[in-house]
Write a protein that holds these residues in place. Structure first.
Motif, PDB file in Angstrom:
ATOM      1  N   ARG A 244      63.201  31.165   0.595  1.00 19.93           N
ATOM      2  CA  ARG A 244      62.378  32.038  -0.236  1.00 19.93           C
ATOM      3  C   ARG A 244      63.029  32.254  -1.595  1.00 19.93           C
ATOM      4  N   ARG A 245      62.167  32.432  -2.608  1.00 20.36           N
ATOM      5  CA  ARG A 245      62.628  32.819  -3.942  1.00 20.36           C
ATOM      6  C   ARG A 245      62.356  34.315  -4.062  1.00 20.36           C
ATOM      7  N   HIS A 246      63.423  35.091  -4.090  1.00 22.88           N
ATOM      8  CA  HIS A 246      63.296  36.545  -4.160  1.00 22.88           C
ATOM      9  C   HIS A 246      63.147  36.997  -5.606  1.00 22.88           C
ATOM     10  N   ASP A 247      62.471  38.126  -5.784  1.00 17.68           N
ATOM     11  CA  ASP A 247      62.364  38.785  -7.082  1.00 17.68           C
ATOM     12  C   ASP A 247      62.356  40.286  -6.807  1.00 17.68           C
ATOM     13  N   ALA A 248      62.788  41.065  -7.789  1.00 16.67           N
ATOM     14  CA  ALA A 248      62.823  42.518  -7.656  1.00 16.67           C
ATOM     15  C   ALA A 248      62.620  43.138  -9.026  1.00 16.67           C
ATOM     16  N   ILE A 249      61.960  44.286  -9.044  1.00 16.85           N
ATOM     17  CA  ILE A 249      61.717  44.997 -10.299  1.00 16.85           C
ATOM     18  C   ILE A 249      62.045  46.477 -10.131  1.00 16.85           C
ATOM     19  N   THR A 250      62.361  47.099 -11.250  1.00 16.41           N
ATOM     20  CA  THR A 250      62.587  48.539 -11.290  1.00 16.41           C
ATOM     21  C   THR A 250      61.231  49.230 -11.416  1.00 16.41           C
ATOM     22  N   VAL A 251      61.036  50.297 -10.633  1.00 13.76           N
ATOM     23  CA  VAL A 251      59.774  51.041 -10.678  1.00 13.76           C
ATOM     24  C   VAL A 251      60.034  52.538 -10.679  1.00 13.76           C
ATOM     25  N   ASN A 252      59.057  53.267 -11.189  1.00 10.71           N
ATOM     26  CA  ASN A 252      59.046  54.718 -11.046  1.00 10.71           C
ATOM     27  C   ASN A 252      57.646  55.183 -10.660  1.00 10.71           C
ATOM     28  N   SER A 253      56.846  54.262 -10.121  1.00  7.72           N
ATOM     29  CA  SER A 253      55.463  54.590  -9.759  1.00  7.72           C
ATOM     30  C   SER A 253      55.261  54.728  -8.261  1.00  7.72           C
ATOM     31  N   LEU A 254      56.313  54.900  -7.493  1.00  4.59           N
ATOM     32  CA  LEU A 254      56.210  55.036  -6.041  1.00  4.59           C
ATOM     33  C   LEU A 254      55.660  56.415  -5.685  1.00  4.59           C
ATOM     34  N   ILE A 255      54.623  56.427  -4.862  1.00  7.74           N
ATOM     35  CA  ILE A 255      53.999  57.693  -4.469  1.00  7.74           C
ATOM     36  C   ILE A 255      53.681  57.666  -2.980  1.00  7.74           C
ATOM     37  N   PRO A 256      54.087  58.684  -2.226  1.00  4.81           N
ATOM     38  CA  PRO A 256      53.627  58.762  -0.836  1.00  4.81           C
ATOM     39  C   PRO A 256      52.141  59.093  -0.834  1.00  4.81           C
ATOM     40  N   VAL A 257      51.382  58.408  -0.017  1.00  4.14           N
ATOM     41  CA  VAL A 257      49.931  58.611   0.048  1.00  4.14           C
ATOM     42  C   VAL A 257      49.556  59.357   1.319  1.00  4.14           C
ATOM     43  N   SER A 258      50.186  58.991   2.436  1.00  4.49           N
ATOM     44  CA  SER A 258      49.849  59.574   3.731  1.00  4.49           C
ATOM     45  C   SER A 258      51.071  59.490   4.633  1.00  4.49           C
ATOM     46  N   PHE A 259      51.249  60.512   5.479  1.00  4.27           N
ATOM     47  CA  PHE A 259      52.327  60.467   6.459  1.00  4.27           C
ATOM     48  C   PHE A 259      51.823  59.988   7.816  1.00  4.27           C
ATOM     49  N   ASP A 260      50.503  60.089   8.068  1.00  4.88           N
ATOM     50  CA  ASP A 260      49.930  59.629   9.323  1.00  4.88           C
ATOM     51  C   ASP A 260      48.554  59.030   9.057  1.00  4.88           C
ATOM     52  N   PRO A 261      48.453  57.726   8.888  1.00  2.62           N
ATOM     53  CA  PRO A 261      49.508  56.721   9.022  1.00  2.62           C
ATOM     54  C   PRO A 261      50.431  56.736   7.797  1.00  2.62           C
ATOM     55  N   PRO A 262      51.635  56.189   7.933  1.00  3.07           N
ATOM     56  CA  PRO A 262      52.574  56.185   6.809  1.00  3.07           C
ATOM     57  C   PRO A 262      52.162  55.170   5.742  1.00  3.07           C
ATOM     58  N   LEU A 263      51.764  55.675   4.561  1.00  2.00           N
ATOM     59  CA  LEU A 263      51.299  54.832   3.459  1.00  2.00           C
ATOM     60  C   LEU A 263      51.966  55.269   2.158  1.00  2.00           C
ATOM     61  N   VAL A 264      52.299  54.292   1.313  1.00  2.00           N
ATOM     62  CA  VAL A 264      52.811  54.558  -0.031  1.00  2.00           C
ATOM     63  C   VAL A 264      52.030  53.697  -1.010  1.00  2.00           C
ATOM     64  N   SER A 265      52.079  54.091  -2.291  1.00  3.12           N
ATOM     65  CA  SER A 265      51.413  53.287  -3.311  1.00  3.12           C
ATOM     66  C   SER A 265      52.377  52.958  -4.438  1.00  3.12           C
ATOM     67  N   LEU A 266      52.077  51.845  -5.101  1.00  4.43           N
ATOM     68  CA  LEU A 266      52.763  51.396  -6.306  1.00  4.43           C
ATOM     69  C   LEU A 266      51.698  51.000  -7.306  1.00  4.43           C
ATOM     70  N   SER A 267      51.968  51.187  -8.576  1.00  2.08           N
ATOM     71  CA  SER A 267      51.080  50.689  -9.628  1.00  2.08           C
ATOM     72  C   SER A 267      51.832  49.631 -10.412  1.00  2.08           C
ATOM     73  N   LEU A 268      51.273  48.420 -10.427  1.00  2.00           N
ATOM     74  CA  LEU A 268      51.917  47.290 -11.089  1.00  2.00           C
ATOM     75  C   LEU A 268      50.975  46.694 -12.119  1.00  2.00           C
ATOM     76  N   ARG A 269      51.546  46.281 -13.240  1.00  3.31           N
ATOM     77  CA  ARG A 269      50.775  45.753 -14.365  1.00  3.31           C
ATOM     78  C   ARG A 269      50.056  44.461 -13.990  1.00  3.31           C
ATOM     79  N   HIS A 270      48.762  44.408 -14.321  1.00  4.93           N
ATOM     80  CA  HIS A 270      47.990  43.176 -14.121  1.00  4.93           C
ATOM     81  C   HIS A 270      48.670  42.015 -14.832  1.00  4.93           C
ATOM     82  N   GLY A 271      48.624  40.850 -14.242  1.00  8.74           N
ATOM     83  CA  GLY A 271      49.145  39.652 -14.880  1.00  8.74           C
ATOM     84  C   GLY A 271      50.620  39.404 -14.666  1.00  8.74           C
ATOM     85  N   SER A 272      51.324  40.310 -13.996  1.00  7.78           N
ATOM     86  CA  SER A 272      52.757  40.077 -13.805  1.00  7.78           C
ATOM     87  C   SER A 272      52.972  39.058 -12.685  1.00  7.78           C
ATOM     88  N   ALA A 273      53.965  38.208 -12.877  1.00 10.83           N
ATOM     89  CA  ALA A 273      54.305  37.212 -11.859  1.00 10.83           C
ATOM     90  C   ALA A 273      54.799  37.917 -10.591  1.00 10.83           C
TER      91      ALA A 273
END
Length: 166
Positions: free
Chosen positions: A32-61
């Motif tokens: 695998r070719r790994h990639d990682a980015i720095t974010v500050n858009s992490l948000i918990p959405v639900s604890f039951d079921p456990p869900l989180v959200s991220l917002s990422l810019r359209h067009g990013s590789a």
């Protein structure tokens, strides 16, 4: 009256983390070719079921890889993680080069890289939808881990800083 959302949001402290994913290819561990980015858009959405959200810019590789893999890891950074955050906020080529020198290990549930910090989670894509110039991805949390309590790294006034900084 002109709207200046960016300036107003600089007054709001957010946590800083790293999101990682991979693409099939011969470049890294497990083929695998790994990639990682720095974010500050992490948000918990639900604890039951456990869900989180991220917002990422359209067009990013990175976003394209995440949507193909349908898996990602999140590492919450401690105050001493500022160098990691800066390295992974650069161009894709710089990020991939930096991954070779950063302490990280593939997560057992997704194979995405997990970095040092006070907490981590592994996620699988549950849903996504367009919100303005970003795509919001919703992930089902598959696994979590907490390490020793540490001061968090935050994004405030347009820069990355330890939470305890004046």
């Amino acid at each position: 009256m002109e709207l200046d959302l960016r300036t107003v949001m600089r007054q709001f402290a957010t946590g800083v983390g790293v999101v990682s994913t991979w693409a099939e290819g011969p470049d890294g561990p497990g083929g695998r070719r790994h990639d990682a980015i720095t974010v500050n858009s992490l948000i918990p959405v639900s604890f039951d079921p456990p869900l989180v959200s991220l917002s990422l810019r359209h067009g990013s590789a990175f976003l394209a890889d995440l949507l193909r893999a349908r898996r990602w890891g999140v590492s919450i950074l401690a105050a001493d993680g500022a160098d990691t955050a800066r390295l992974l906020s650069r161009s894709r080529e710089s990020r991939i080069e930096a991954l070779g020198s950063l302490p990280a290990a593939p997560g057992p549930h997704t194979g995405t890289l997990l970095f040092d910090g006070p907490g981590w989670m592994e996620c699988a894509l549950a849903d996504s939808f367009t919100v303005g110039d970003h795509l919001m991805v919703i992930g089902t949390v598959l696994a979590t881990g907490v390490r020793a309590a540490q001061e968090p790294l935050v994004f405030l006034h347009g820069s990355i800083t330890p939470a305890t900084a004046p």
